[in-house]
Design a protein around this motif. Structure first.
Motif, PDB file in Angstrom:
ATOM      1  N   VAL A  97       0.846  -1.204   0.000  1.00 53.73           N
ATOM      2  CA  VAL A  97       0.000   0.000   0.000  1.00 53.73           C
ATOM      3  C   VAL A  97       0.877   1.248   0.000  1.00 53.73           C
ATOM      4  N   PRO A  98       0.303   2.393  -0.340  1.00 50.31           N
ATOM      5  CA  PRO A  98       1.069   3.634  -0.232  1.00 50.31           C
ATOM      6  C   PRO A  98       1.616   3.780   1.191  1.00 50.31           C
ATOM      7  N   ASP A  99       2.882   4.132   1.290  1.00 52.46           N
ATOM      8  CA  ASP A  99       3.545   4.201   2.592  1.00 52.46           C
ATOM      9  C   ASP A  99       4.645   5.259   2.527  1.00 52.46           C
ATOM     10  N   HIS A 100       4.246   6.501   2.678  1.00 52.45           N
ATOM     11  CA  HIS A 100       5.182   7.629   2.614  1.00 52.45           C
ATOM     12  C   HIS A 100       6.289   7.421   3.655  1.00 52.45           C
ATOM     13  N   GLY A 101       7.525   7.435   3.212  1.00 51.47           N
ATOM     14  CA  GLY A 101       8.659   7.252   4.111  1.00 51.47           C
ATOM     15  C   GLY A 101       9.031   5.803   4.354  1.00 51.47           C
ATOM     16  N   LYS A 102       8.265   4.880   3.794  1.00 55.29           N
ATOM     17  CA  LYS A 102       8.547   3.432   3.939  1.00 55.29           C
ATOM     18  C   LYS A 102       8.702   3.029   5.408  1.00 55.29           C
ATOM     19  N   ILE A 103       7.753   3.456   6.231  1.00 54.64           N
ATOM     20  CA  ILE A 103       7.848   3.155   7.668  1.00 54.64           C
ATOM     21  C   ILE A 103       6.897   2.050   8.122  1.00 54.64           C
ATOM     22  N   ALA A 104       6.024   1.580   7.232  1.00 56.13           N
ATOM     23  CA  ALA A 104       5.073   0.504   7.570  1.00 56.13           C
ATOM     24  C   ALA A 104       4.443   0.726   8.940  1.00 56.13           C
ATOM     25  N   PRO A 105       3.592   1.735   9.055  1.00 60.97           N
ATOM     26  CA  PRO A 105       2.990   2.037  10.353  1.00 60.97           C
ATOM     27  C   PRO A 105       1.804   1.141  10.702  1.00 60.97           C
ATOM     28  N   TRP A 106       1.742  -0.038  10.130  1.00 66.76           N
ATOM     29  CA  TRP A 106       0.647  -0.975  10.359  1.00 66.76           C
ATOM     30  C   TRP A 106       1.211  -2.356  10.615  1.00 66.76           C
ATOM     31  N   ARG A 107       0.412  -3.128  11.302  1.00 68.58           N
ATOM     32  CA  ARG A 107       0.749  -4.526  11.596  1.00 68.58           C
ATOM     33  C   ARG A 107      -0.534  -5.340  11.428  1.00 68.58           C
ATOM     34  N   PHE A 108      -0.362  -6.637  11.248  1.00 66.55           N
ATOM     35  CA  PHE A 108      -1.492  -7.552  11.138  1.00 66.55           C
ATOM     36  C   PHE A 108      -1.386  -8.577  12.260  1.00 66.55           C
ATOM     37  N   LEU A 109      -2.429  -8.707  13.027  1.00 68.23           N
ATOM     38  CA  LEU A 109      -2.484  -9.677  14.115  1.00 68.23           C
ATOM     39  C   LEU A 109      -3.514 -10.734  13.749  1.00 68.23           C
ATOM     40  N   ILE A 110      -3.040 -11.944  13.513  1.00 69.43           N
ATOM     41  CA  ILE A 110      -3.938 -13.055  13.171  1.00 69.43           C
ATOM     42  C   ILE A 110      -4.453 -13.661  14.471  1.00 69.43           C
ATOM     43  N   ILE A 111      -5.769 -13.759  14.578  1.00 68.45           N
ATOM     44  CA  ILE A 111      -6.368 -14.465  15.714  1.00 68.45           C
ATOM     45  C   ILE A 111      -6.941 -15.758  15.145  1.00 68.45           C
ATOM     46  N   GLY A 112      -6.146 -16.804  15.253  1.00 69.24           N
ATOM     47  CA  GLY A 112      -6.493 -18.094  14.663  1.00 69.24           C
ATOM     48  C   GLY A 112      -7.641 -18.783  15.370  1.00 69.24           C
ATOM     49  N   PRO A 113      -8.175 -19.804  14.728  1.00 69.94           N
ATOM     50  CA  PRO A 113      -9.296 -20.539  15.310  1.00 69.94           C
ATOM     51  C   PRO A 113      -8.994 -21.083  16.704  1.00 69.94           C
ATOM     52  N   ASP A 114      -7.737 -21.467  16.932  1.00 68.88           N
ATOM     53  CA  ASP A 114      -7.361 -22.022  18.224  1.00 68.88           C
ATOM     54  C   ASP A 114      -7.261 -20.948  19.317  1.00 68.88           C
ATOM     55  N   ARG A 115      -7.353 -19.670  18.945  1.00 72.26           N
ATOM     56  CA  ARG A 115      -7.265 -18.560  19.916  1.00 72.26           C
ATOM     57  C   ARG A 115      -8.585 -17.804  20.056  1.00 72.26           C
ATOM     58  N   ARG A 116      -9.621 -18.227  19.356  1.00 65.55           N
ATOM     59  CA  ARG A 116     -10.886 -17.500  19.405  1.00 65.55           C
ATOM     60  C   ARG A 116     -11.529 -17.524  20.786  1.00 65.55           C
ATOM     61  N   ASP A 117     -11.448 -18.659  21.491  1.00 69.48           N
ATOM     62  CA  ASP A 117     -12.027 -18.714  22.843  1.00 69.48           C
ATOM     63  C   ASP A 117     -11.295 -17.761  23.780  1.00 69.48           C
ATOM     64  N   ALA A 118      -9.976 -17.689  23.665  1.00 74.16           N
ATOM     65  CA  ALA A 118      -9.201 -16.765  24.496  1.00 74.16           C
ATOM     66  C   ALA A 118      -9.527 -15.322  24.129  1.00 74.16           C
ATOM     67  N   PHE A 119      -9.715 -15.036  22.841  1.00 71.73           N
ATOM     68  CA  PHE A 119     -10.096 -13.698  22.390  1.00 71.73           C
ATOM     69  C   PHE A 119     -11.475 -13.336  22.948  1.00 71.73           C
ATOM     70  N   GLN A 120     -12.391 -14.286  22.904  1.00 75.12           N
ATOM     71  CA  GLN A 120     -13.724 -14.056  23.470  1.00 75.12           C
ATOM     72  C   GLN A 120     -13.617 -13.747  24.959  1.00 75.12           C
ATOM     73  N   ALA A 121     -12.838 -14.514  25.688  1.00 73.65           N
ATOM     74  CA  ALA A 121     -12.673 -14.284  27.131  1.00 73.65           C
ATOM     75  C   ALA A 121     -12.079 -12.901  27.405  1.00 73.65           C
ATOM     76  N   LEU A 122     -11.105 -12.500  26.599  1.00 74.27           N
ATOM     77  CA  LEU A 122     -10.505 -11.175  26.734  1.00 74.27           C
ATOM     78  C   LEU A 122     -11.562 -10.091  26.549  1.00 74.27           C
ATOM     79  N   LEU A 123     -12.344 -10.198  25.475  1.00 72.60           N
ATOM     80  CA  LEU A 123     -13.379  -9.193  25.208  1.00 72.60           C
ATOM     81  C   LEU A 123     -14.431  -9.159  26.311  1.00 72.60           C
ATOM     82  N   GLU A 124     -14.854 -10.331  26.768  1.00 69.87           N
ATOM     83  CA  GLU A 124     -15.862 -10.378  27.833  1.00 69.87           C
ATOM     84  C   GLU A 124     -15.331  -9.761  29.125  1.00 69.87           C
ATOM     85  N   GLU A 125     -14.085 -10.050  29.461  1.00 68.31           N
ATOM     86  CA  GLU A 125     -13.483  -9.494  30.672  1.00 68.31           C
ATOM     87  C   GLU A 125     -13.443  -7.965  30.599  1.00 68.31           C
ATOM     88  N   VAL A 126     -12.979  -7.434  29.492  1.00 69.58           N
ATOM     89  CA  VAL A 126     -12.894  -5.982  29.345  1.00 69.58           C
ATOM     90  C   VAL A 126     -14.282  -5.361  29.330  1.00 69.58           C
TER      91      VAL A 126
END
Length: 190
Positions: A43-72
């Motif tokens: 993608v366009p990236d002025h300065g080539k600093i890649a100010p983005w990251r991608f975090l994959i939440i795999g199927p094996d982590r969905r229950d933990a993600f759900q617990a995190l969201l519910e807790e918060v």
């Protein structure tokens, strides 16, 4: 087929988001997802600093993600009822594939922070385009979790923000076309 994949322009003309709650398996394979992510990084990236990251939440982590969201959610809204908590659980578990697009501003560079944020948004949109080109549907969602300090504290590295949650899968029912603005309402000549 829900999108016209006969040419790049046809794909873009017919791309539309799907509702993550309506997505079913299969989602992209590991190899397909790696390619989708590689495309999203172009993608366009002025300065080539890649100010983005991608975090994959795999199927094996969905229950933990759900617990995190519910807790918060319970911390932030102690009066939350059953229906609200069910909605939080449904959010965490929908669609086969989930990628969180993160934005990390780099204030040490002279690149305006707004341009850095725009680059991160482009990365999220490019995820959607690449998913479509790969034969899947996607949906970019924000909502409560994207703006929650508690979710950021548990999910993000220091200084990161959530641009959105990009869900991917196969349409479980036909996609709905939404009204698009008429070009004479959004295009001007100077």
């Amino acid at each position: 087929m829900f999108n016209d994949l006969s040419s790049p322009l046809s794909l873009l003309e017919t791309r539309r988001s799907g509702k993550p709650r309506d997505m079913v398996a299969p989602g992209p394979s590991e190899e397909e997802l790696a390619r989708i992510l590689a495309v999203a990084a172009r993608v366009p990236d002025h300065g080539k600093i890649a100010p983005w990251r991608f975090l994959i939440i795999g199927p094996d982590r969905r229950d933990a993600f759900q617990a995190l969201l519910e807790e918060v959610y319970r911390e932030e809204k102690p009066e939350a009822g059953r229906l609200e908590l069910e909605s939080v659980a449904q959010f965490a578990q929908q669609a086969p594939t989930l990628i969180v697009v993160l934005y990390k501003p780099n204030a040490e560079r002279s690149i305006p922070l707004s341009e850095q944020r725009d680059s991160a948004a482009c990365a999220a949109m490019q995820l959607e385009n690449a998913a479509t080109a790969s034969g899947y549907v996607s949906g970019w969602i924000t909502g409560w979790a994207a703006f929650s300090d508690g979710v950021h504290a548990r999910l993000c590295e220091e200084g990161e923000e959530i641009v959105g949650f990009v869900f991917m899968g196969t349409p479980g029912k036909p996609l709905e076309e939404r009204p698009r603005p008429a070009l004479n309402e959004i295009v001007r000549t100077w």
